[in-house]
Write an enzyme that holds these catalytic residues in place. Structure first.
Site, mmCIF file in Angstrom:
data_model
loop_
_atom_site.group_PDB
_atom_site.id
_atom_site.type_symbol
_atom_site.label_atom_id
_atom_site.label_comp_id
_atom_site.label_asym_id
_atom_site.label_seq_id
_atom_site.Cartn_x
_atom_site.Cartn_y
_atom_site.Cartn_z
ATOM 1 C CD GLN A 52 -29.706 -5.847 40.561
ATOM 2 O OE1 GLN A 52 -29.111 -5.453 41.559
ATOM 3 N NE2 GLN A 52 -30.703 -5.166 40.024
ATOM 4 C CB THR A 83 -35.277 -0.358 39.144
ATOM 5 O OG1 THR A 83 -33.868 -0.595 38.999
ATOM 6 C CG2 THR A 83 -35.989 -1.554 38.551
ATOM 7 C CG ASN A 84 -32.495 4.419 36.045
ATOM 8 O OD1 ASN A 84 -32.519 5.036 34.995
ATOM 9 N ND2 ASN A 84 -32.973 4.919 37.179
ATOM 10 C CB THR A 85 -30.251 -1.687 37.738
ATOM 11 O OG1 THR A 85 -29.426 -0.672 38.307
ATOM 12 C CG2 THR A 85 -29.429 -2.947 37.533
ATOM 13 C CB CYS A 196 -29.731 4.770 40.789
ATOM 14 S SG CYS A 196 -30.327 3.616 42.038
ATOM 15 C CB THR A 197 -35.496 4.733 40.967
ATOM 16 O OG1 THR A 197 -35.171 3.421 41.444
ATOM 17 C CG2 THR A 197 -35.843 4.661 39.484
ATOM 18 C CD GLU A 198 -33.271 2.930 44.894
ATOM 19 O OE1 GLU A 198 -34.194 2.098 44.970
ATOM 20 O OE2 GLU A 198 -32.455 2.947 43.947
#
Length: 230
Positions: A52, A83-85, A196-198
């Site tokens: 990334q 995950t979004n990214t 963001c999944t966190e």
């Protein structure tokens, strides 16, 4: 019940949340000792994070395509990128398999539209906030997307990678996020996507005064809906 295929590990903290939510929702709907049929293919996040930073999306696409293909071969009926990214490479992943890819932006957009909102704030990694792979899909259904300014984006990104992905929940970071959300509300945002999944581990509905759209919870619910529809 159909089998849900998860591409996880990015980070494992949010993948754990996916697994819990999916099983809780299946139990809630079916009762008794029911749980979800899930195949989890989990990556080592460190090499992905390095790619990334290098902006080597082609290499990441090859990795996720391999993961999706292995899920399909193992018997999954759908695939989720947890995950979004990494939805930056969702098109390549979807094209590589014959089972449906449940896109995180599409199911989130549906949830927002159901509440009649038109302007939505987006928090996530710098890649998610600054690039178009999520924003464009939201805009394509008529949503106006509001993102933090550059200084705020750097803070949001740093907290995700240096704290949330490592399981650290800090009160001062929650306050900083709430301040950012309030500033986006002042710019006309009617709700906020925890993109963001966190982030849902840090920000919950009681912390802010406008609707939250936790992409992890929405994505997990979409998987359960898919799995339980005949």
């Amino acid at each position: 019940m159909k089998t849900i295929g998860l591409i996880g590990g990015m980070s494992w903290e949010s993948s754990l949340h996916y697994y819990r939510l999916i099983n809780q929702q299946v139990k809630q709907q079916l009762g008794g000792l029911h749980s979800a049929r899930v195949i989890l293919n989990s990556l080592d996040f460190a090499p992905i994070e390095q790619l990334q930073r290098e902006q080597n999306w082609d290499a990441m696409a090859l990795i996720l395509v391999d993961m999706a293909e292995s899920l399909q071969k193992a018997g999954a009926d759908c695939v989720l990128i947890c995950t979004n990214t990494m939805h930056k490479v969702a098109v390549q992943v979807a094209d590589a398999v014959s089972i449906p890819l449940l896109h995180i932006a599409d199911v989130t957009a549906n949830a927002i539209k159901q509440q009649g909102l038109q302007s939505i704030a987006l928090l996530g990694t710098a890649y998610t906030m600054e690039q178009d792979f999520i924003k464009q899909r939201l805009a394509s259904v008529g949503l106006k997307v509001v993102i933090p300014d550059e200084t705020q984006r750097k803070l949001v990104h740093k907290v995700i990678y240096e704290e949330l992905c490592q399981g650290e929940i800090k009160t001062e970071s929650r306050k900083a996020y709430v301040d950012i959300i309030e500033s986006l509300q002042q710019q006309g945002a009617q709700g906020v996507i925890l993109g963001c999944t966190e982030i849902g581990l840090l920000i919950e509905p009681q912390h802010v005064s406008m609707p939250l759209f936790d992409t992890t919870a929405i994505h997990a619910q979409a998987a359960v809906n898919f799995a339980l529809v005949d």
